[in-house]
Scaffold this active site. Structure first.
Site, PDB file in Angstrom:
ATOM      1  N   ASP A 128      35.820  67.209  -9.967  1.00 18.82           N
ATOM      2  CA  ASP A 128      36.360  65.914  -9.539  1.00 18.82           C
ATOM      3  C   ASP A 128      37.891  65.911  -9.553  1.00 18.82           C
ATOM      4  O   ASP A 128      38.501  64.928  -9.138  1.00 18.82           O
ATOM      5  CB  ASP A 128      35.815  64.775 -10.413  1.00 18.82           C
ATOM      6  N   ARG A 154      40.405  54.482 -12.928  1.00 17.34           N
ATOM      7  CA  ARG A 154      41.671  53.806 -13.211  1.00 17.34           C
ATOM      8  C   ARG A 154      42.680  54.041 -12.096  1.00 17.34           C
ATOM      9  O   ARG A 154      43.878  53.963 -12.300  1.00 17.34           O
ATOM     10  CB  ARG A 154      42.253  54.280 -14.533  1.00 17.34           C
ATOM     11  N   ASP A 197      45.576  65.224 -10.219  1.00 17.51           N
ATOM     12  CA  ASP A 197      45.207  64.714 -11.544  1.00 17.51           C
ATOM     13  C   ASP A 197      45.912  65.479 -12.671  1.00 17.51           C
ATOM     14  O   ASP A 197      45.323  66.345 -13.341  1.00 17.51           O
ATOM     15  CB  ASP A 197      43.685  64.736 -11.759  1.00 17.51           C
ATOM     16  N   ASP A 211      39.327  51.698 -20.058  1.00 18.11           N
ATOM     17  CA  ASP A 211      40.087  50.456 -19.907  1.00 18.11           C
ATOM     18  C   ASP A 211      40.850  50.374 -18.587  1.00 18.11           C
ATOM     19  O   ASP A 211      41.526  49.375 -18.317  1.00 18.11           O
ATOM     20  CB  ASP A 211      41.067  50.286 -21.088  1.00 18.11           C
ATOM     21  N   GLY A 212      40.754  51.431 -17.784  1.00 14.18           N
ATOM     22  CA  GLY A 212      41.442  51.399 -16.487  1.00 14.18           C
ATOM     23  C   GLY A 212      42.946  51.600 -16.584  1.00 14.18           C
ATOM     24  O   GLY A 212      43.646  51.516 -15.585  1.00 14.18           O
ATOM     25  N   ARG A 235      50.897  57.163  -6.783  1.00 18.27           N
ATOM     26  CA  ARG A 235      50.725  58.518  -6.256  1.00 18.27           C
ATOM     27  C   ARG A 235      50.552  58.460  -4.738  1.00 18.27           C
ATOM     28  O   ARG A 235      50.005  57.480  -4.206  1.00 18.27           O
ATOM     29  CB  ARG A 235      49.459  59.172  -6.819  1.00 18.27           C
ATOM     30  N   GLY A 240      34.000  58.475 -10.249  1.00 14.09           N
ATOM     31  CA  GLY A 240      34.727  57.527  -9.389  1.00 14.09           C
ATOM     32  C   GLY A 240      36.109  57.229  -9.923  1.00 14.09           C
ATOM     33  O   GLY A 240      36.480  57.623 -11.034  1.00 14.09           O
ATOM     34  N   LYS A 293      47.758  54.502 -10.285  1.00 14.48           N
ATOM     35  CA  LYS A 293      46.945  55.044 -11.381  1.00 14.48           C
ATOM     36  C   LYS A 293      47.295  54.277 -12.644  1.00 14.48           C
ATOM     37  O   LYS A 293      48.455  54.282 -13.067  1.00 14.48           O
ATOM     38  CB  LYS A 293      47.235  56.530 -11.559  1.00 14.48           C
TER      39      LYS A 293
HETATM   40  P1  AMP Z   1      40.290  62.609 -15.719  1.00 15.46           P
HETATM   41  O1  AMP Z   1      39.903  63.452 -16.877  1.00 15.46           O
HETATM   42  O2  AMP Z   1      41.583  61.864 -15.892  1.00 15.46           O
HETATM   43  O3  AMP Z   1      40.275  63.373 -14.440  1.00 15.46           O
HETATM   44  O4  AMP Z   1      39.191  61.460 -15.592  1.00 15.46           O
HETATM   45  C1  AMP Z   1      37.812  61.705 -15.461  1.00 15.46           C
HETATM   46  C2  AMP Z   1      37.108  60.434 -15.084  1.00 15.46           C
HETATM   47  O5  AMP Z   1      37.309  59.441 -16.102  1.00 15.46           O
HETATM   48  C3  AMP Z   1      37.569  59.798 -13.790  1.00 15.46           C
HETATM   49  O6  AMP Z   1      36.465  59.171 -13.212  1.00 15.46           O
HETATM   50  C4  AMP Z   1      38.580  58.788 -14.256  1.00 15.46           C
HETATM   51  O7  AMP Z   1      38.774  57.750 -13.341  1.00 15.46           O
HETATM   52  C5  AMP Z   1      37.937  58.283 -15.551  1.00 15.46           C
HETATM   53  N1  AMP Z   1      38.914  57.758 -16.500  1.00 15.46           N
HETATM   54  C6  AMP Z   1      39.824  58.453 -17.223  1.00 15.46           C
HETATM   55  N2  AMP Z   1      40.532  57.634 -18.002  1.00 15.46           N
HETATM   56  C7  AMP Z   1      40.084  56.376 -17.774  1.00 15.46           C
HETATM   57  C8  AMP Z   1      40.408  55.090 -18.277  1.00 15.46           C
HETATM   58  N3  AMP Z   1      41.354  54.922 -19.185  1.00 15.46           N
HETATM   59  N4  AMP Z   1      39.725  54.037 -17.787  1.00 15.46           N
HETATM   60  C9  AMP Z   1      38.757  54.190 -16.871  1.00 15.46           C
HETATM   61  N5  AMP Z   1      38.385  55.363 -16.385  1.00 15.46           N
HETATM   62  C10 AMP Z   1      39.044  56.458 -16.805  1.00 15.46           C
HETATM   63 MG    MG Z   2      40.343  63.147 -12.661  1.00 18.01          MG
END
Ligand code: AMP
Ligand code: MG
Length: 507
Positions: free
Chosen positions: A269, A112, A279, A139-140, A190, A109, A127
């Protein structure tokens, strides 16, 4: 056996709407959030103190209908940092699942990212604006360095004619964010017609929520692939959808391979149902041409090495096909739809390579020429962008006395032989060297790409609140095939220190 998801989407009490103020944007429409609580959850604001502008994109702002003076609006600065809800809009995060590094990861999901709704038919997403119901242990937040990379690269890709999510702006705050070290927070805004990922389909399929799966597929078809309803055998619009997405994905990956772009984290994803580059994390434009280059330091197995991207895209499409099976029913048409990737991708790549070689359309004999040059480039890890650019200039005369291309190779004999073959193919096609061929190539083969070290220069300056490098890079990359002689050094070979830049999933 894949772990099955619980058939639940987190249901949280609705947060009280955040403060909103008239910020000059809008009217907002709901966009994807209109699908309801099975698909998205509300997100309350998690304010970042004292936000400031880091980068802005006036051209995109105009397309979204923002007022000319949008960047002087303090209220909009707050909205686009996630500190308040937009007037008439709201912040929502969507639920999706996915395969990460080839393994079913279950529910993920928008951890962040949150959507503000739609402006002028485009979904606007922040983002790094704070935790959502899908943040898991995260931490979002997003740090300044990765936000600058995403901002610059989204627009650089767009200017190269490569489908991508766009970037309206980056805002920053001095609030600390902890990664390997203390960094500061930033938010990228974005923009895309849709941020729906393969993983959205996987989520509802794997959790047995087939009614929602159908709702999602119908939403995507009605908004983005309406021809699937009227396609031949239109009683099966979901097969047509799978085939259409396979086609867009083939086009996308062909673009990537033709400019030397390595995405770095091609999990399902991170795959857009619209075939957009989505992403931006540890991505990289190749400096020296090295097909097995792995740009993501977290990818220890090299699953997402540059040359593997077409196969990985196909693998990901297979996951999407699997997710659509409850709607499609029979295997045969689904497999036939997926198989189209196997001719769409080479066809798309041939079209890209034809343009790079100076032909308007693929030439029947270009394949040998393409394969042999890529082999030569790989043998010596010749700079990919510089090679094609020099070749584009060389094509004006195709003069063997001009050694600018051969100078790039240690094996000059092999390079010279290849150049003779290149010239012969053009002669045989009635397009001997000349301004027209050269001009076409110079419009196709960029002088400037966002090399890692260029992004790094912008980041280092921005950390000291100097955003001038970022702005100049933004200008140059928005017209990457133009000469911009004042920035020649950005079109040169990567400096030695570029090799020490390590880009991982940390962002
Ligand atoms: P990504 O590798 O950036 O595509 O992220 C993979 C998953 O991890 C996605 O569900 C992102 O929303 C979540 N995610 C990545 N970084 C964070 C963060 N700092 N806080 C919360 N969720 C994160
Ligand atoms: Mg991603």
């Amino acid at each position: 056996m894949r772990p099955m998801l619980q058939a639940t989407t987190p249901t949280l009490p609705n947060p009280a709407p955040g403060p909103s103020a008239h910020d000059g944007a809008g009217p907002w429409t709901q966009g994807f959030a209109a699908l309801g609580p099975d698909f998205t959850s509300p997100v309350g604001p998690s304010p970042l103190p004292a936000p400031y502008w880091v980068g802005r994109n006036d051209a995109l702002a105009a397309q979204l209908g923002l007022p000319l003076d949008w960047s002087s609006s303090g209220a909009l600065l707050e909205t686009l940092t996630g500190n308040q809800w937009p007037e008439g809009g709201q912040q929502t995060a969507s639920v999706y699942s996915g395969h990460q590094f080839g393994v079913w990861a279950g529910q993920l999901g928008d951890g962040r990212a949150c959507s503000l709704g739609e402006l002028a038919g485009q979904e606007v997403q922040l983002k790094g604006a704070g935790p959502t119901p899908y943040s898991r242990r995260g931490d979002g937040r997003a740090v300044l360095r990765s936000s600058i990379r995403e901002f610059l690269c989204s627009e650089a890709m767009h200017a190269l004619g490569i489908p991508s999510t766009r970037a309206l702006c980056v805002t920053g705050s001095d609030a600390p964010v902890w990664r390997e070290e203390r960094e500061t927070a930033a938010v990228v805004t974005r923009v895309a017609p849709s941020f729906v990922r393969f993983g959205h389909f996987e989520h509802f399929s794997h959790s047995g929520q087939h009614a929602q799966l159908r709702t999602l597929a119908d939403y995507v078809i009605d908004h983005f692939y309406p021809a699937c309803r009227t396609a031949e055998g239109a009683d099966q619009p979901y097969v047509a959808l799978l085939e259409a997405i396979a086609g867009r994905t083939a086009e996308l990956v062909a673009h990537w391979q033709s400019v030397g772009f390595c995405h770095g984290v091609l999990n399902t994803d991170n795959m857009s149902i619209l075939g957009l580059t989505l992403d931006y994390g540890p991505f990289q434009f190749l400096d020296g041409y090295q097909p097995d280059h792995i740009c993501n330091h977290s990818d220890t197995q090299g699953r997402y090495a540059f040359y593997k991207q077409p196969n990985v895209a196909y693998w990901n499409l297979f996951c999407l096909g699997q997710a659509l099976m409850p709607l499609i029913g029979e295997q045969e048409p689904a497999i036939a739809a997926l198989e189209t990737f196997k001719y769409r991708y080479p066809k798309a790549l041939a079209a890209r390579m034809a343009n790079k070689l100076g032909f308007a359309d693929p030439h029947e004999n270009q394949r040998t020429l393409t394969e042999s040059v890529l082999k030569l480039l790989a043998q010596e890890q010749v700079d990919f962008t510089i090679f094609w650019r020099r070749l584009s200039h060389w094509a004006a005369q195709m003069d063997t006395a001009d050694t600018a291309v051969a100078d790039l190779f240690l094996d000059r004999e092999a390079a010279t032989t290849w150049l003779a073959d290149f010239r012969a193919l053009h002669s045989a096609s009635g397009t001997p060297g000349g301004a027209a061929v050269s001009t076409r190539m110079l419009r196709t083969n960029p002088k400037y790409v966002l090399r890692n070290h260029l992004g790094e220069l912008a980041i280092r300056a921005a950390k000291n609140k100097d955003f001038s490098v970022l702005h100049q890079l933004q200008t140059v990359l928005s017209d990457p095939c133009a000469e911009h002689p004042e920035h020649d050094s950005w079109a040169g070979f990567a400096p030695d220190w570029a090799a020490s830049i390590e880009i991982s999933c940390s962002s």
